[in-house]
Structures are given as structure tokens and as C-alpha cells.
Motif scaffolding. Structure first.
Motif, PDB file in Angstrom:
ATOM      1  N   TYR A 177      51.962  19.780  69.126  1.00  0.00           N
ATOM      2  CA  TYR A 177      53.379  19.444  68.998  1.00  0.00           C
ATOM      3  C   TYR A 177      54.285  20.370  69.803  1.00  0.00           C
ATOM      4  CZ  TYR A 177      51.342  16.815  65.200  1.00  0.00           C
ATOM      5  OH  TYR A 177      50.548  15.967  64.471  1.00  0.00           O
ATOM      6  N   CYS A 178      53.981  21.689  69.811  1.00  0.00           N
ATOM      7  CA  CYS A 178      54.873  22.622  70.499  1.00  0.00           C
ATOM      8  C   CYS A 178      54.179  23.452  71.575  1.00  0.00           C
ATOM      9  CB  CYS A 178      55.559  23.555  69.497  1.00  0.00           C
ATOM     10  SG  CYS A 178      54.443  24.762  68.737  1.00  0.00           S
ATOM     11  N   GLY A 179      52.855  23.353  71.690  1.00  0.00           N
ATOM     12  CA  GLY A 179      52.135  24.096  72.718  1.00  0.00           C
ATOM     13  C   GLY A 179      51.788  25.526  72.342  1.00  0.00           C
ATOM     14  N   ASN A 180      52.089  25.940  71.116  1.00  0.00           N
ATOM     15  CA  ASN A 180      51.779  27.293  70.658  1.00  0.00           C
ATOM     16  C   ASN A 180      50.274  27.529  70.700  1.00  0.00           C
ATOM     17  OD1 ASN A 180      51.709  29.772  69.186  1.00  0.00           O
ATOM     18  ND2 ASN A 180      51.493  28.622  67.293  1.00  0.00           N
ATOM     19  N   ASP A 181      49.865  28.691  71.231  1.00  0.00           N
ATOM     20  CA  ASP A 181      48.442  29.027  71.236  1.00  0.00           C
ATOM     21  C   ASP A 181      48.193  30.442  70.730  1.00  0.00           C
ATOM     22  OD1 ASP A 181      49.401  30.505  73.355  1.00  0.00           O
ATOM     23  OD2 ASP A 181      47.862  29.867  74.763  1.00  0.00           O
ATOM     24  N   GLU A 182      49.181  31.013  69.992  1.00  0.00           N
ATOM     25  CA  GLU A 182      49.055  32.390  69.520  1.00  0.00           C
ATOM     26  C   GLU A 182      49.223  32.565  68.021  1.00  0.00           C
ATOM     27  OE1 GLU A 182      51.897  34.603  71.733  1.00  0.00           O
ATOM     28  OE2 GLU A 182      50.687  34.610  73.551  1.00  0.00           O
ATOM     29  N   GLU A 183      50.204  31.911  67.422  1.00  0.00           N
ATOM     30  CA  GLU A 183      50.568  32.183  66.028  1.00  0.00           C
ATOM     31  C   GLU A 183      50.206  31.016  65.116  1.00  0.00           C
ATOM     32  OE1 GLU A 183      54.689  33.392  65.783  1.00  0.00           O
ATOM     33  OE2 GLU A 183      54.608  33.992  67.879  1.00  0.00           O
ATOM     34  N   PHE A 184      49.356  31.307  64.126  1.00  0.00           N
ATOM     35  CA  PHE A 184      48.947  30.307  63.139  1.00  0.00           C
ATOM     36  C   PHE A 184      48.859  30.978  61.779  1.00  0.00           C
ATOM     37  CE2 PHE A 184      47.167  29.198  67.244  1.00  0.00           C
ATOM     38  CZ  PHE A 184      47.516  27.876  67.379  1.00  0.00           C
ATOM     39  N   PHE A 185      48.906  30.182  60.700  1.00  0.00           N
ATOM     40  CA  PHE A 185      48.727  30.755  59.367  1.00  0.00           C
ATOM     41  C   PHE A 185      48.075  29.730  58.454  1.00  0.00           C
ATOM     42  CE2 PHE A 185      52.968  28.898  59.300  1.00  0.00           C
ATOM     43  CZ  PHE A 185      53.060  28.302  58.055  1.00  0.00           C
ATOM     44  N   GLU A 186      47.465  30.240  57.386  1.00  0.00           N
ATOM     45  CA  GLU A 186      46.826  29.396  56.384  1.00  0.00           C
ATOM     46  C   GLU A 186      47.549  29.571  55.064  1.00  0.00           C
ATOM     47  OE1 GLU A 186      42.136  29.004  57.352  1.00  0.00           O
ATOM     48  OE2 GLU A 186      42.767  30.842  56.376  1.00  0.00           O
ATOM     49  N   VAL A 187      47.566  28.496  54.282  1.00  0.00           N
ATOM     50  CA  VAL A 187      48.115  28.530  52.930  1.00  0.00           C
ATOM     51  C   VAL A 187      47.021  28.026  51.995  1.00  0.00           C
ATOM     52  CG1 VAL A 187      49.855  27.608  51.363  1.00  0.00           C
ATOM     53  CG2 VAL A 187      50.474  28.148  53.727  1.00  0.00           C
ATOM     54  N   ALA A 188      46.660  28.866  51.028  1.00  0.00           N
ATOM     55  CA  ALA A 188      45.628  28.502  50.061  1.00  0.00           C
ATOM     56  C   ALA A 188      46.304  28.167  48.737  1.00  0.00           C
ATOM     57  CB  ALA A 188      44.655  29.654  49.875  1.00  0.00           C
ATOM     58  N   GLU A 189      45.973  27.007  48.195  1.00  0.00           N
ATOM     59  CA  GLU A 189      46.503  26.598  46.901  1.00  0.00           C
ATOM     60  C   GLU A 189      45.559  27.076  45.802  1.00  0.00           C
ATOM     61  OE1 GLU A 189      47.004  22.379  47.040  1.00  0.00           O
ATOM     62  OE2 GLU A 189      48.468  22.467  48.644  1.00  0.00           O
ATOM     63  N   ASN A 190      46.132  27.429  44.664  1.00  0.00           N
ATOM     64  CA  ASN A 190      45.357  27.893  43.506  1.00  0.00           C
ATOM     65  C   ASN A 190      44.443  29.059  43.859  1.00  0.00           C
ATOM     66  OD1 ASN A 190      46.558  25.889  41.942  1.00  0.00           O
ATOM     67  ND2 ASN A 190      44.931  24.439  42.382  1.00  0.00           N
ATOM     68  N   ALA A 191      45.028  30.093  44.411  1.00  0.00           N
ATOM     69  CA  ALA A 191      44.257  31.287  44.751  1.00  0.00           C
ATOM     70  C   ALA A 191      44.504  32.362  43.700  1.00  0.00           C
ATOM     71  CB  ALA A 191      44.663  31.804  46.126  1.00  0.00           C
ATOM     72  N   TYR A 192      43.424  33.020  43.314  1.00  0.00           N
ATOM     73  CA  TYR A 192      43.510  34.112  42.354  1.00  0.00           C
ATOM     74  C   TYR A 192      43.127  35.395  43.069  1.00  0.00           C
ATOM     75  CZ  TYR A 192      43.385  30.234  39.099  1.00  0.00           C
ATOM     76  OH  TYR A 192      43.656  29.059  38.441  1.00  0.00           O
ATOM     77  N   VAL A 193      44.028  36.350  43.047  1.00  0.00           N
ATOM     78  CA  VAL A 193      43.772  37.635  43.680  1.00  0.00           C
ATOM     79  C   VAL A 193      43.786  38.695  42.593  1.00  0.00           C
ATOM     80  CG1 VAL A 193      44.568  39.308  45.391  1.00  0.00           C
ATOM     81  CG2 VAL A 193      44.905  36.862  45.795  1.00  0.00           C
ATOM     82  N   VAL A 194      42.707  39.453  42.506  1.00  0.00           N
ATOM     83  CA  VAL A 194      42.600  40.529  41.521  1.00  0.00           C
ATOM     84  C   VAL A 194      42.454  41.835  42.289  1.00  0.00           C
ATOM     85  CG1 VAL A 194      41.268  41.477  39.612  1.00  0.00           C
ATOM     86  CG2 VAL A 194      41.484  39.000  39.869  1.00  0.00           C
ATOM     87  N   VAL A 195      43.381  42.755  42.058  1.00  0.00           N
ATOM     88  CA  VAL A 195      43.354  44.044  42.731  1.00  0.00           C
ATOM     89  C   VAL A 195      43.157  45.129  41.675  1.00  0.00           C
ATOM     90  CG1 VAL A 195      44.610  45.630  44.226  1.00  0.00           C
ATOM     91  CG2 VAL A 195      44.948  43.168  44.482  1.00  0.00           C
ATOM     92  N   HIS A 196      42.161  45.967  41.877  1.00  0.00           N
ATOM     93  CA  HIS A 196      41.899  47.094  40.977  1.00  0.00           C
ATOM     94  C   HIS A 196      42.542  48.336  41.575  1.00  0.00           C
ATOM     95  CE1 HIS A 196      38.947  44.995  38.469  1.00  0.00           C
ATOM     96  NE2 HIS A 196      38.692  44.329  39.586  1.00  0.00           N
ATOM     97  N   PHE A 197      43.335  49.042  40.752  1.00  0.00           N
ATOM     98  CA  PHE A 197      44.064  50.221  41.212  1.00  0.00           C
ATOM     99  C   PHE A 197      43.566  51.469  40.514  1.00  0.00           C
ATOM    100  CE2 PHE A 197      47.065  46.776  41.996  1.00  0.00           C
ATOM    101  CZ  PHE A 197      47.539  47.085  43.258  1.00  0.00           C
ATOM    102  N   LEU A 198      43.753  52.598  41.175  1.00  0.00           N
ATOM    103  CA  LEU A 198      43.513  53.911  40.593  1.00  0.00           C
ATOM    104  C   LEU A 198      44.848  54.635  40.604  1.00  0.00           C
ATOM    105  CD1 LEU A 198      41.439  56.012  39.590  1.00  0.00           C
ATOM    106  CD2 LEU A 198      41.250  56.767  41.962  1.00  0.00           C
ATOM    107  N   GLN A 199      45.245  55.172  39.434  1.00  0.00           N
ATOM    108  CA  GLN A 199      46.523  55.876  39.360  1.00  0.00           C
ATOM    109  C   GLN A 199      46.309  57.359  39.637  1.00  0.00           C
ATOM    110  OE1 GLN A 199      50.300  55.314  36.710  1.00  0.00           O
ATOM    111  NE2 GLN A 199      48.723  56.281  35.468  1.00  0.00           N
ATOM    112  N   ASN A 200      47.137  57.904  40.521  1.00  0.00           N
ATOM    113  CA  ASN A 200      47.073  59.316  40.876  1.00  0.00           C
ATOM    114  C   ASN A 200      47.807  60.158  39.836  1.00  0.00           C
ATOM    115  OD1 ASN A 200      45.703  58.782  43.312  1.00  0.00           O
ATOM    116  ND2 ASN A 200      47.650  58.273  44.308  1.00  0.00           N
ATOM    117  N   GLU A 201      47.649  61.456  39.935  1.00  0.00           N
ATOM    118  CA  GLU A 201      48.323  62.399  39.017  1.00  0.00           C
ATOM    119  C   GLU A 201      49.843  62.288  39.094  1.00  0.00           C
ATOM    120  OE1 GLU A 201      46.988  64.460  36.725  1.00  0.00           O
ATOM    121  OE2 GLU A 201      45.022  63.629  37.208  1.00  0.00           O
ATOM    122  N   ASP A 202      50.360  61.956  40.282  1.00  0.00           N
ATOM    123  CA  ASP A 202      51.820  61.872  40.441  1.00  0.00           C
ATOM    124  C   ASP A 202      52.379  60.508  40.036  1.00  0.00           C
ATOM    125  OD1 ASP A 202      50.905  60.316  42.523  1.00  0.00           O
ATOM    126  OD2 ASP A 202      52.028  61.370  44.088  1.00  0.00           O
ATOM    127  N   GLY A 203      51.539  59.609  39.524  1.00  0.00           N
ATOM    128  CA  GLY A 203      52.002  58.310  39.041  1.00  0.00           C
ATOM    129  C   GLY A 203      51.929  57.203  40.069  1.00  0.00           C
TER     130      GLY A 203
END
Length: 91
Positions: free
Chosen positions: A32-58
Motif C-alpha cells: 500500500y505505501c512501499g514501506n520496507d523498514e517498519e512493521f509491528f505485531e499485535v497479539a490478542e489475549n497475551a499474558y505476560v508474567v514478569v518476576h522481580f527482585l526487590q533491592n535494599e533501596d526499594g
């Protein structure tokens, strides 16, 4: 008198090799526009779980990230936002 008297006979070795197949991919281009550099994906119903470690300074530091996608993943042009999901199999 011979020309090569006292010298070993010169021999040439020819090595035949199989042809090498090189995979070449064509660049994906938005129809449609001739773009050959920038693309992106969109995922529906995605679950992201991130495990964190808390430092002494919070402050928190991410330690591990897990993602599960249960829905459809769509592929879009980054310039004109056209739906290019039909081209996603070329990735």
C-alpha cells in the motif's frame, strides 16, 4: 636430454565440489505505501508474567519474563498501519 631430468613430474589435482545453494530472502514491502523498514505485531489475549527482585533501596529488577499468547497475532505496516497478516508467513 629431457627437459625435466631429475625433477619429479608435476601433477595438478582438480577438486570438484557440489554447487552451494544460498538462501536469499526478498525484503518484505508493504503493497500500500512501499514501506520496507517498519512493521509491528499485535497479539490478542497475551499474558505476560514478569518476576522481580526487590533491592535494599526499594527498587525492582526484572529477573524473568514469561509470555503466553492465546489469541490471534496480527502483522501491520509501521507507516500506514495496513493489516499485512497474510504476509506474516514470510517472516
Amino acid at each position: 636430454m629431457t627437459k625435466n631430468a631429475g625433477r619429479p613430474e608435476r601433477r595438478h589435482r582438480i577438486v570438484a565440489r557440489k554447487p552451494v545453494t544460498v538462501m536469499v530472502r526478498e525484503k518484505l514491502v508493504c503493497p500500500y505505501c512501499g514501506n520496507d523498514e517498519e512493521f509491528f505485531e499485535v497479539a490478542e489475549n497475551a499474558y505476560v508474567v514478569v518476576h522481580f527482585l526487590q533491592n535494599e533501596d526499594g527498587t525492582f529488577v526484572p529477573m524473568e519474563e514469561n509470555m503466553e499468547i492465546t489469541g490471534v497475532v496480527k502483522f501491520y505496516c509501521g507507516r500506514c498501519q495496513a493489516d499485512l497478516s497474510h504476509l506474516r508467513d514470510r517472516l
